[in-house]
Every structure is written in C-alpha cells, then in structure tokens.
Design a protein around this motif. Sequence first.
Motif, mmCIF file in Angstrom:
data_model
loop_
_atom_site.group_PDB
_atom_site.id
_atom_site.type_symbol
_atom_site.label_atom_id
_atom_site.label_comp_id
_atom_site.label_asym_id
_atom_site.label_seq_id
_atom_site.Cartn_x
_atom_site.Cartn_y
_atom_site.Cartn_z
ATOM 1 N N TYR A 118 15.967 3.614 107.149
ATOM 2 C CA TYR A 118 16.481 2.275 107.394
ATOM 3 C C TYR A 118 16.993 2.207 108.832
ATOM 4 C CZ TYR A 118 16.343 2.451 102.328
ATOM 5 O OH TYR A 118 15.924 2.628 101.031
ATOM 6 N N VAL B 43 26.497 -2.235 107.499
ATOM 7 C CA VAL B 43 26.354 -3.554 108.118
ATOM 8 C C VAL B 43 27.721 -4.209 108.321
ATOM 9 C CG1 VAL B 43 25.500 -5.892 107.721
ATOM 10 C CG2 VAL B 43 24.005 -3.921 107.329
ATOM 11 N N VAL C 223 18.710 0.133 111.620
ATOM 12 C CA VAL C 223 19.600 -1.004 111.807
ATOM 13 C C VAL C 223 19.767 -1.231 113.304
ATOM 14 C CG1 VAL C 223 21.856 -1.997 111.291
ATOM 15 C CG2 VAL C 223 20.809 -0.371 109.692
ATOM 16 N N MET D 294 24.339 0.806 102.729
ATOM 17 C CA MET D 294 23.889 -0.106 103.772
ATOM 18 C C MET D 294 24.835 -1.295 103.910
ATOM 19 S SD MET D 294 21.455 1.597 104.870
ATOM 20 C CE MET D 294 21.123 0.408 106.168
ATOM 21 N N ILE E 136 17.762 -5.187 109.757
ATOM 22 C CA ILE E 136 17.433 -3.921 109.092
ATOM 23 C C ILE E 136 15.935 -3.878 108.870
ATOM 24 C CG2 ILE E 136 17.815 -2.440 107.096
ATOM 25 C CD1 ILE E 136 20.418 -3.839 106.589
#
Length: 279
Positions: free
Chosen positions: A214, A172, A216, A168, A185
């Motif tokens: 997850y 990002v 995003v 992650m 997130i």
Amino acid sequence: MSLLTNVMDHSLDDGYAEAAARKGTEEGGAGLPRTVRARLGLAAGLVLAGLVVTVGAAQARVAAPTVAKEREELIDRIQRETAAADKLESTVDTLRDDVSARQRAALKQNGGDDRADLVGILSGAVAVHGPGMKLVVNDAREASSGGNGNPRQTSGFSDTGRVRDRDMQRAVNGLWESGAEAIAINGQRLTALSAIRAAGDAILVDNRPLVPPYTVLAVGDGDRLSTRFQDSADGLYLHALRENYGIRTSISVEHDVRLPAAPSVIVRTAQPSTEKGTS
C-alpha cells in the motif's frame, strides 16, 4: 483269490473316487480348468474397462469444442465489457475536467478563482502535485491468514503480519493530523467522505479493493510532514507493527508528488446565487 480279484477291480478307494468326481464338478460342466476361467474373466474385465475409457474419451472429444467455444465467448465478453468500462471512464474524466474548468471560469468572473482552487484541492475534486512524502506499508514476509506466532488479537480474530484496514486508517489519520494537504492510497484519492474498510483479507478504499504493498502519497511540507508523522502516535503505532509483527514500512520525502482527482466527488447540495452585485 476273491480278495485279489476285489483289489484289482477297485484299485482306487471309494473316498478317492468321490473326491475326484467332486473336483471335476467344480471345474465346470464345460470341462474348463479354474485357472482358464479366471483368465477369461480378467480378460473380459479388461475389455469392459477399455470400452468404458474409450466411450469416455469419445464423449470428452465431442464436448471439447463446446467447452472451448464457451470459454472463447466468455473471454470475448470480458474483453468487450472491459473496453466499454475503459471508454466510459475516459468519458467521465473528460466531463469532469470540463466541469472543473467551467467552475473555475464561473468563479473567476466573481473574483473567487483562488478560493475555488483551494476548495478543489481540499475536497479532492482536482488533481494536485507538489512536495510531500511517500509511505509504503506491506505485509510481513511470512504473513498468512492464520497460524501461530504472536498474533494480534482484536475482535475475536488474529493477524499474523497482514496489514489491516485499521492500520491504514491510523496511518491516514496520522498524516492528516501531521499536516497533509492531500492523500492517495495506491492512486485512490481520499476525500472527507472516503472510507477505508475490510472485506475478508482485502482492504477497500471507497469500495475499491487494493492489494499490497500500500503506497500512501501525501502532499505537504515533506520534511516537516515526515518528522511530525513519525513522532505522532500513529507513526509510533506503525513502528510497533514493524518491530513486533514484521510488517514492512518505509518513509521517504518526495520533491514532487502527483495525486489524481477523486473519482466520486459530487455536489450534494447547491443553490443558484440570487444576489446581485451593486455598483
């Protein structure tokens, strides 16, 4: 004649007589057969076992109301604390909105309203919306915390299709590099001070645990942002995770992405202005 008389008087051999006497002694002084005594012992054991079960059931019945009461009290306490936390969170949101409005009003008086909006967006202090993209990252279908089959080896431990904090982090960072203006997130807004860490198998964002999948969300030029991210090293890294370890990912361009304000943005250093305007 003496021989016949001896046979009639001693019809049983002395050995047979001794064996019969020994058997009578083993059967007990009360004269009860061994099988009868065994049945009596079994019956006594069953009675004792039944007594133990009965006593245990009685004790459980007596303790059941106490356990149920403690459970109800615990549930009530959890509900009260949850309601109190929700109320405090609502109060914080209201105060944050009030502070933001006062900041914008004060900056507007000094001709800095546009700059304040930009700072608020970039810092994550205000909610934003606009075009952008959505990236969904999820564990592989057969993911487990251990096992066999082509694990990723890093720092002495293995992954078998689970999304990790470093995955992650790369996603990002790749979005920021590709031109994202704001990112969240699972509804958790990211700022310049946000940290993505691991605690066991859980992923923490600013010390708040998140669960897969997850999602995003990134605000920016959706088409351009999506293309640049997928062509970047971090986008190719996610593609490799999908191909090699079954981690599920999906990317879509969104026309209107809405992100909340970050809950932990605070002013760390501020000084009142002493400059006076000149005519």
